[in-house]
Design an enzyme around this catalytic site. Structure first.
Site, PDB file in Angstrom:
ATOM      1  N   GLY A 138       0.761  -1.242   0.000  1.00 37.67           N
ATOM      2  CA  GLY A 138       0.000   0.000   0.000  1.00 37.67           C
ATOM      3  C   GLY A 138       0.785   1.282   0.000  1.00 37.67           C
ATOM      4  O   GLY A 138       0.196   2.364  -0.117  1.00 37.67           O
TER       5      GLY A 138
ATOM      6  N   GLY B 170       3.511  -3.495  -3.929  1.00 29.89           N
ATOM      7  CA  GLY B 170       3.309  -3.735  -5.351  1.00 29.89           C
ATOM      8  C   GLY B 170       3.704  -2.474  -6.102  1.00 29.89           C
ATOM      9  O   GLY B 170       4.784  -2.366  -6.675  1.00 29.89           O
ATOM     10  N   ARG B 171       2.802  -1.489  -6.034  1.00 27.89           N
ATOM     11  CA  ARG B 171       2.987  -0.232  -6.759  1.00 27.89           C
ATOM     12  C   ARG B 171       4.362   0.407  -6.540  1.00 27.89           C
ATOM     13  O   ARG B 171       4.998   0.862  -7.485  1.00 27.89           O
ATOM     14  CB  ARG B 171       1.909   0.747  -6.283  1.00 27.89           C
TER      15      ARG B 171
ATOM     16  N   ARG C 205      -6.463   3.164 -15.388  1.00 28.21           N
ATOM     17  CA  ARG C 205      -6.437   3.957 -14.144  1.00 28.21           C
ATOM     18  C   ARG C 205      -7.090   5.338 -14.271  1.00 28.21           C
ATOM     19  O   ARG C 205      -7.850   5.726 -13.386  1.00 28.21           O
ATOM     20  CB  ARG C 205      -5.006   4.070 -13.608  1.00 28.21           C
TER      21      ARG C 205
ATOM     22  N   TYR D 206     -10.208   5.435 -11.769  1.00 31.18           N
ATOM     23  CA  TYR D 206      -9.973   6.148 -10.492  1.00 31.18           C
ATOM     24  C   TYR D 206      -9.741   7.642 -10.695  1.00 31.18           C
ATOM     25  O   TYR D 206      -9.241   8.308  -9.796  1.00 31.18           O
ATOM     26  CB  TYR D 206      -8.728   5.593  -9.780  1.00 31.18           C
TER      27      TYR D 206
ATOM     28  N   CYS E 180     -14.899   3.281 -27.689  1.00 28.60           N
ATOM     29  CA  CYS E 180     -16.183   3.982 -27.815  1.00 28.60           C
ATOM     30  C   CYS E 180     -16.834   4.247 -26.467  1.00 28.60           C
ATOM     31  O   CYS E 180     -17.883   3.679 -26.154  1.00 28.60           O
ATOM     32  CB  CYS E 180     -17.102   3.174 -28.708  1.00 28.60           C
TER      33      CYS E 180
ATOM     34  N   TYR F 233      -0.407  -1.776 -12.179  1.00 31.44           N
ATOM     35  CA  TYR F 233      -1.837  -1.758 -12.488  1.00 31.44           C
ATOM     36  C   TYR F 233      -2.092  -1.159 -13.873  1.00 31.44           C
ATOM     37  O   TYR F 233      -3.096  -0.510 -14.107  1.00 31.44           O
ATOM     38  CB  TYR F 233      -2.632  -1.021 -11.391  1.00 31.44           C
TER      39      TYR F 233
HETATM   40  N1  LLP Z   1      -1.566  -6.812  -0.529  1.00 28.59           N
HETATM   41  C1  LLP Z   1      -2.881  -6.923  -0.714  1.00 28.59           C
HETATM   42  C2  LLP Z   1      -3.631  -7.888   0.087  1.00 28.59           C
HETATM   43  C3  LLP Z   1      -3.529  -6.107  -1.665  1.00 28.59           C
HETATM   44  O1  LLP Z   1      -4.845  -6.219  -1.851  1.00 28.59           O
HETATM   45  C4  LLP Z   1      -2.768  -5.182  -2.437  1.00 28.59           C
HETATM   46  C5  LLP Z   1      -3.403  -4.328  -3.448  1.00 28.59           C
HETATM   47  C6  LLP Z   1      -1.376  -5.125  -2.199  1.00 28.59           C
HETATM   48  C7  LLP Z   1      -0.811  -5.948  -1.235  1.00 28.59           C
HETATM   49  C8  LLP Z   1      -0.466  -4.208  -2.963  1.00 28.59           C
HETATM   50  O2  LLP Z   1      -0.787  -2.877  -2.787  1.00 28.59           O
HETATM   51  P1  LLP Z   1       0.203  -1.758  -3.380  1.00 28.59           P
HETATM   52  O3  LLP Z   1       1.500  -1.878  -2.642  1.00 28.59           O
HETATM   53  O4  LLP Z   1       0.376  -2.028  -4.822  1.00 28.59           O
HETATM   54  O5  LLP Z   1      -0.500  -0.493  -3.128  1.00 28.59           O
HETATM   55  N2  LLP Z   1      -5.762  -1.054  -9.212  1.00 28.59           N
HETATM   56  C9  LLP Z   1      -5.532  -0.045  -8.181  1.00 28.59           C
HETATM   57  C10 LLP Z   1      -4.819  -0.616  -6.975  1.00 28.59           C
HETATM   58  C11 LLP Z   1      -5.511  -1.809  -6.384  1.00 28.59           C
HETATM   59  C12 LLP Z   1      -4.779  -2.381  -5.191  1.00 28.59           C
HETATM   60  C13 LLP Z   1      -5.359  -3.666  -4.750  1.00 28.59           C
HETATM   61  N3  LLP Z   1      -4.652  -4.343  -3.703  1.00 28.59           N
HETATM   62  C14 LLP Z   1      -4.769   1.118  -8.796  1.00 28.59           C
HETATM   63  O6  LLP Z   1      -4.471   1.077  -9.993  1.00 28.59           O
HETATM   64  O7  LLP Z   1      -4.505   2.106  -8.117  1.00 28.59           O
END
Ligand code: LLP
Length: 433
Positions: A249, A290-291, A327, A331, A358, A387
């Site tokens: 996150g 992740g991000r 995205r 969002y 479209c 993403y």
């Molecule tokens: N762990 C769990 C259980 C999660 O559900 C997620 C993301 C992560 C880790 C990784 O989160 P990060 O470090 O990437 O923030 N599609 C959206 C983001 C969806 C995130 C879902 N869960 C976007 O493009 O902003």
């Protein structure tokens, strides 16, 4: 060295000194676009590994395992690169687990399995592979896990994903840590659920994930405190809790005019998480970024098809669309867009950058002041490594983009563009009845 530093702090994309062409590491974007076509995702391997190294450094004082959240970008070459660095993985489906196993079977022991809707066959796959821990999100799921483990005559290590009821400021679609969200088990009920146990279940940890694109370290610290308090209670109840999975996150900054120092961000994040974990003692900290690892490493290259005026508005229509990068549409996310050829004049125009799909929601930027663009120009949509491709679809029967991974002066095609054959082969093309 200068490049290395800028890659850590912000983005790896820069204009080459001599030709003024957007480049990443030693590769020019014009060349890869010509060679592989557009829309095209391009990633810097150096940048991803540097981001991982920031995490490793910041958390080196505690036993820890970085479990990259596969959903952010699940392309095999990227998983492989991370696996080779000893990285673990956070998966949320049997499919994501299969991807990890495909790049490195032995990485199974570094996999955590999250998600609110695990099926029996996904559990079986993970049990057989011997993953590190299941992050269980509900009591019914825990019962099914016990059943599957009994059937396979094994023991399932699990952590309950608790809902700490911590508010974190982010887009409502990606906030997950409040009681009214579908995720996890109310932290106040968790102790009772652990007590149920069973001989095929091994309570090994507690996990939490409060949301995504969170830029302040405070909510992470608050969640960690609550998790550690629960761990103390659970240990009192006789459970040998060894893992604290504090989720992912950590956000990045998409707006170029806001300062962003990645190293400093990770440092603050570590400062919020480490003290509670150290206080508890005997814990391995699991992290699921992740991000933060991949977003800024990637750009989506697109070519301008047309520049069109409708009334007072100017639309730059590119060959990339919402199916390639959803995205902005989903969002209202901001992605910086820059021309691949550094503009010679300072002239700017306010435009909407849109794709051929479209839908009015098919935009990459709205009312954006950009250097004046012409038909045939190449643009790069930045910070698209997370993403982006993993959320791409075939909407409007558009093939998903190709992907290129750069390392030094080499550009490697890591996913070819989808063909018409790829898109049609799962369907039946005959009279259905
Ligand atoms: N762990 C769990 C259980 C999660 O559900 C997620 C993301 C992560 C880790 C990784 O989160 P990060 O470090 O990437 O923030 N599609 C959206 C983001 C969806 C995130 C879902 N869960 C976007 O493009 O902003």
């Amino acid at each position: 060295m200068l490049l290395l530093r800028s890659a850590i702090l912000t983005r790896p994309f820069f204009y080459s000194e001599t030709e003024k062409i957007l480049s990443v590491e030693g590769v020019k974007m014009e060349q890869v676009a010509r060679r592989y076509g557009t829309p095209l995702y391009v990633y810097s391997s150096e940048h991803i590994l540097e981001r991982l190294a920031l995490f490793e450094q910041a958390f080196s004082v505690v036993p820890h395992l970085v479990c990259y959240a596969v959903k952010a970008n699940s392309t095999l070459a990227i998983l492989k690169m991370l696996a080779q660095k000893g990285c673990g993985f956070d998966v949320v489906s049997g499919g994501e687990l299969e991807r990890v196993l495909a790049v490195d079977r032995a990485a199974a022991e570094r996999v955590v399995f999250s998600g609110v809707g695990k099926t029996a066959s996904e559990m079986d796959l993970a049990l057989r592979a011997g993953i590190l821990v299941f992050n269980v999100e509900g009591e019914e799921e825990l019962e099914l896990l016990a059943e599957r483990a009994a059937k396979l005559r094994g023991k399932a290590r699990f952590a309950l994903r608790v809902n700490p009821d911590v508010f974190a400021e982010t887009h409502p679609y990606i906030s997950t840590g409040m009681r009214e969200h579908k995720f996890g088990i109310d932290i106040r009920r968790a102790r009772a659920v652990y007590r149920k146990g069973g001989k095929y279940l091994e309570p090994a940890g507690v996990s939490v994930h409060i949301g995504s694109q969170i830029r302040s370290a405070d909510p992470f610290g608050a969640a960690a405190e609550r998790v550690v308090r629960l761990i103390a209670d659970l240990r009192q109840d006789g459970h040998a809790i060894r893992y604290a999975d504090l989720g992912g996150g950590l956000g990045v900054e998409y707006h170029p005019d806001k300062a962003f120092d990645a190293a400093e961000k990770v440092r603050q994040y570590a400062e919020a998480l480490i003290p509670p974990v150290q206080k508890a003692g005997g814990l391995t900290l699991l992290l699921e970024p992740g991000r933060f690892l991949v977003a800024q490493a990637g750009a989506l290259l697109a070519r301008v098809l047309y520049v069109k005026k409708n009334g007072a508005k100017t639309f730059v229509i590119t060959d990339a669309a919402m199916n390639d990068l959803i995205r902005p549409a989903l969002y209202q996310a901001y992605h910086e867009i820059v021309p691949v050829q550094k503009p010679r004049s300072a002239r700017k125009t306010i435009v909407d950058v849109v794709g051929p799909v479209c839908e009015t929601g098919d935009f990459l930027a709205r009312d954006r002041e950009l250097p004046t663009l012409r038909q045939g120009d190449l643009v790069a949509i930045l910070d698209a490594g997370a993403y982006g491709m993993s959320l791409a679809s075939n909407y409007n029967t558009r093939p998903r983009p190709a992907e290129v991974l750069v390392r030094g002066r080499r550009a490697q095609l890591i996913r070819r563009r989808e063909s018409m054959h790829d898109m049609l082969q799962t369907e039946r093309n005959g009279s259905p009845f």
